[in-house]
Design an enzyme around this catalytic site. Sequence first.
Site, mmCIF file in Angstrom:
data_model
loop_
_atom_site.group_PDB
_atom_site.id
_atom_site.type_symbol
_atom_site.label_atom_id
_atom_site.label_comp_id
_atom_site.label_asym_id
_atom_site.label_seq_id
_atom_site.Cartn_x
_atom_site.Cartn_y
_atom_site.Cartn_z
ATOM 1 N N ASP A 94 34.013 44.786 39.170
ATOM 2 C CA ASP A 94 33.261 43.518 39.259
ATOM 3 C C ASP A 94 31.752 43.762 39.168
ATOM 4 O OD1 ASP A 94 35.590 42.465 41.821
ATOM 5 O OD2 ASP A 94 35.690 42.220 39.647
ATOM 6 N N SER A 152 31.790 33.933 38.193
ATOM 7 C CA SER A 152 31.007 34.729 37.240
ATOM 8 C C SER A 152 31.910 35.281 36.154
ATOM 9 C CB SER A 152 30.355 35.928 37.959
ATOM 10 O OG SER A 152 29.624 35.500 39.102
#
Length: 201
Positions: free
Chosen positions: A144, A135
């Site tokens: 994150d 990602s």
Amino acid sequence: KRVAILISGGGSNMLRLVEDMTDADHPAVPVLVLSNDANAAGLARAASLGIPTAVVDHRAFADRPAFEAGLQAQLQQAAPDIVALAGFMRILTAPFTEQWAGRMLNIHPSLLPKYRGLHTHARALEAGDDEAGCSVHEVTADLDGGPILGQARVPILPDDTADTLAARVLVQEHRLYPAVLRRFACGDRRRLDLSPDGNLS
Ligand code: GRF
């Protein structure tokens, strides 16, 4: 657009971003490759491509804010519009990420929001997942956890180890990050879900 890339190690993602920006029609140029580790192999690779490099060794500072002041000093000199974290292995504090809100990206080797943090491939295998991936997200104070700008998926194969899975995901990181940076540098924040490239090796 001016892009600074932060690394901690080999810098394979940095190299793909730099290679992609050599296209005349790319909206961005690399202005700095910065590492927290003087031994990062990516520094020599960047220097050999003529890109200015810098080291801000986190071990040389008393605490995280002092280290980040060192980062900020280097970044202010390079004056990037975008900061791309690429294999950068230090956690950044909220005040620092807020300074770069909307202008800082990271690539993470999992299908966020699953498996934030470390050892993502071992955790996916442990969970018995049948797919994994990577990602690219905007960096926020939430580790994150920022808005996802793109993802690429790979199958998990029965005999996969963390290493074989990591290698398969890394191939997709090298496709995804350049594609997302191109869009992001044009101000396009639409999410990009890369189609499989048949790379099931
Ligand atoms: C890779 O495993 C990648 O998943 C993560 O950091 C590691 C090293 O990347 N982002 P790089 O080769 O230094 O770009």
